[in-house]
Scaffold this active site. Structure first.
Site, PDB file in Angstrom:
ATOM      1  N   VAL A   7       0.936  -0.905   0.325  1.00 50.75           N
ATOM      2  CA  VAL A   7      -0.140  -0.280  -0.431  1.00 50.75           C
ATOM      3  C   VAL A   7       1.063   1.442  -0.239  1.00 50.75           C
ATOM      4  O   VAL A   7       0.042   2.760  -0.241  1.00 50.75           O
ATOM      5  CB  VAL A   7      -1.216   0.146   1.162  1.00 50.75           C
ATOM      6  CG1 VAL A   7      -1.606  -1.541   1.283  1.00 50.75           C
ATOM      7  CG2 VAL A   7      -0.331  -0.059   2.457  1.00 50.75           C
ATOM      8  N   GLY A   8       2.348   1.236   0.089  1.00 50.90           N
ATOM      9  CA  GLY A   8       3.092   2.417  -0.015  1.00 50.90           C
ATOM     10  C   GLY A   8       4.065   2.176  -0.319  1.00 50.90           C
ATOM     11  O   GLY A   8       4.765   0.883   0.659  1.00 50.90           O
ATOM     12  N   GLU A   9       5.200   3.124  -0.406  1.00 50.23           N
ATOM     13  CA  GLU A   9       6.437   2.742  -0.793  1.00 50.23           C
ATOM     14  C   GLU A   9       7.592   3.738  -0.123  1.00 50.23           C
ATOM     15  O   GLU A   9       6.866   4.651  -1.374  1.00 50.23           O
ATOM     16  CB  GLU A   9       6.502   1.936  -2.134  1.00 50.23           C
ATOM     17  CG  GLU A   9       8.235   1.285  -2.250  1.00 50.23           C
ATOM     18  CD  GLU A   9       9.117  -0.060  -2.753  1.00 50.23           C
ATOM     19  OE1 GLU A   9       9.854  -0.390  -3.264  1.00 50.23           O
ATOM     20  OE2 GLU A   9       7.768  -0.642  -3.579  1.00 50.23           O
ATOM     21  N   ASP A  44       6.011  15.992  15.000  1.00 54.53           N
ATOM     22  CA  ASP A  44       5.087  15.768  13.680  1.00 54.53           C
ATOM     23  C   ASP A  44       4.168  15.537  13.495  1.00 54.53           C
ATOM     24  O   ASP A  44       3.440  14.404  12.839  1.00 54.53           O
ATOM     25  CB  ASP A  44       6.515  14.778  12.803  1.00 54.53           C
ATOM     26  CG  ASP A  44       6.340  14.843  11.127  1.00 54.53           C
ATOM     27  OD1 ASP A  44       6.029  16.375  11.236  1.00 54.53           O
ATOM     28  OD2 ASP A  44       6.311  14.229  10.522  1.00 54.53           O
ATOM     29  N   ALA A  83      11.190   2.032   3.079  1.00 51.44           N
ATOM     30  CA  ALA A  83      10.819   0.915   3.527  1.00 51.44           C
ATOM     31  C   ALA A  83       9.556   0.945   2.770  1.00 51.44           C
ATOM     32  O   ALA A  83       8.614   1.456   1.837  1.00 51.44           O
ATOM     33  CB  ALA A  83       9.425   1.276   4.662  1.00 51.44           C
ATOM     34  N   VAL A 115       5.862  -0.949   3.109  1.00 48.99           N
ATOM     35  CA  VAL A 115       4.561  -0.772   3.814  1.00 48.99           C
ATOM     36  C   VAL A 115       3.518  -1.684   3.055  1.00 48.99           C
ATOM     37  O   VAL A 115       2.754  -1.520   1.920  1.00 48.99           O
ATOM     38  CB  VAL A 115       3.510   0.115   3.894  1.00 48.99           C
ATOM     39  CG1 VAL A 115       2.716  -0.105   5.071  1.00 48.99           C
ATOM     40  CG2 VAL A 115       4.524   1.260   4.473  1.00 48.99           C
TER      41      VAL A 115
END
Length: 335
Positions: free
Chosen positions: A39-41, A156, A45, A47
């Site tokens: 779902v993400g890169e 953050d 990393a 995910v």
């Protein structure tokens, strides 16, 4: 499994491969989870959306590519592991597990949270009411209060780091810039907090600051929830200074003793602070108590800015209407 992180066994210069479990044990840990969908890169990393096989629970797995680091593990990954192990609270994302795989990658197993506050703010199909804003702000402050009473700065906070659980609970996430509270004479980097949510002491390059940098971010997010649009959207670092002080007034020695000695306090254009009437016109739907809270969170002088305790005790949260129950909030995806 619980992976203890201390200065004795993992430091910024420690090679992760020297501290991980034997391969057989690591593989057994990896066999507890499935990685179902990427779902993400990013650079460091990937995910995945996955499943905890024993419970069929949806989880998120952040796979950190240790091969990208010459001198050990990325410091942000160490921070995220360390602080999430220390912080257990209903308004902070849960670190379920940590394991290394047969490629020596480090995997953080996190609870799966399907949405975030940024998505909700931008979703024009959702209608906000004042009790909804009160509920999100209350949960944000409760999670942050738990961080601060445990001596941890988040550094953050922004809407896309505030995740929403299926039952509507808001949870602080992404602790890659977090750190323990320093001593008064300790130098810290001012290059923290995403630009739009950066406190004035950070804009001025202060190397000494406290947990109230997080409270400034809460104040800006609170304003954004009321407006449904970014409150202080600077185009770059220089523009952020102008946008911030144009909206809230330029701090002077009269209201913030010592401000003129900060590194980047030079050639600052002077803007007057907004009157109460101007604030009412900006936030037409906000009650006076909401403006009081916002003004307390956005005090220029960090020595006078409200902390989480004072903010949580403000009558804004106890007066009617009460905060919306999390499961009834807009955008909540009940299972």
């Amino acid at each position: 499994m619980r992976l203890e992180l201390t200065h004795q066994n993992i430091t910024p210069n420690t090679d992760w491969t020297q501290t991980q479990q034997p391969l057989e044990h690591s593989q057994r840990m990896a066999d507890r989870y499935s990685k179902n969908k990427k779902v993400g890169e990013g650079t460091y990393a990937v995910v995945y959306l996955g499943t905890q096989l024993s419970t069929n629970r949806s989880i998120a797995i952040k796979e950190i590519k240790t091969e990208n680091f010459k001198d050990g593990l990325d410091m942000s990954a160490i921070r995220e592991m360390k602080y999430l192990q220390e912080l257990k609270h209903e308004n902070i994302i849960e670190l379920v597990d940590v394991f290394s795989d047969d490629s020596n990658n480090l995997n953080l197993v996190l609870e799966f949270l399907p949405s975030d506050l940024q998505h909700i703010i931008k979703d024009n199909t959702l209608t906000f009411k004042l009790p909804d804003v009160k509920s999100w702000t209350l949960m944000m402050l409760r999670g942050l209060h738990h961080c601060h009473r445990n001596g941890i700065l988040h550094r953050d906070l922004k809407p896309d780091n505030l995740l929403i659980s299926p039952n509507g609970n808001l949870k602080l996430a992404d602790f890659g810039l977090a750190r323990s509270l320093g001593t008064p004479d300790e130098n810290l980097t001012s290059n923290v907090v995403t630009r739009w949510y950066r406190a004035p002491e950070l804009l001025f390059g202060s190397r000494h600051y406290t947990e109230v940098v997080d409270l400034w971010a809460v104040g800006v997010i609170f304003a954004e929830l009321l407006l449904r649009t970014p409150y202080l959207p600077g185009k770059d670092d220089a523009d952020q200074v102008v946008v911030t002080f144009q909206a809230l007034g330029t701090p002077t020695e009269d209201i913030w003793p010592g401000v003129s000695s900060l590194p980047h306090y030079n050639n600052i254009e002077k803007f007057p602070p907004p009157s109460r009437g101007e604030l009412r016109n900006r936030f037409l739907a906000a009650p006076e108590s909401a403006l009081d809270l916002m003004c307390g969170l956005l005090i220029m002088d960090p020595n006078k800015r409200w902390d989480t305790t004072k903010s949580l005790m403000h009558h804004y949260f106890s007066e009617r209407p009460p905060p919306t129950s999390p499961e009834l909030l807009p955008g909540t995806k009940n299972p």
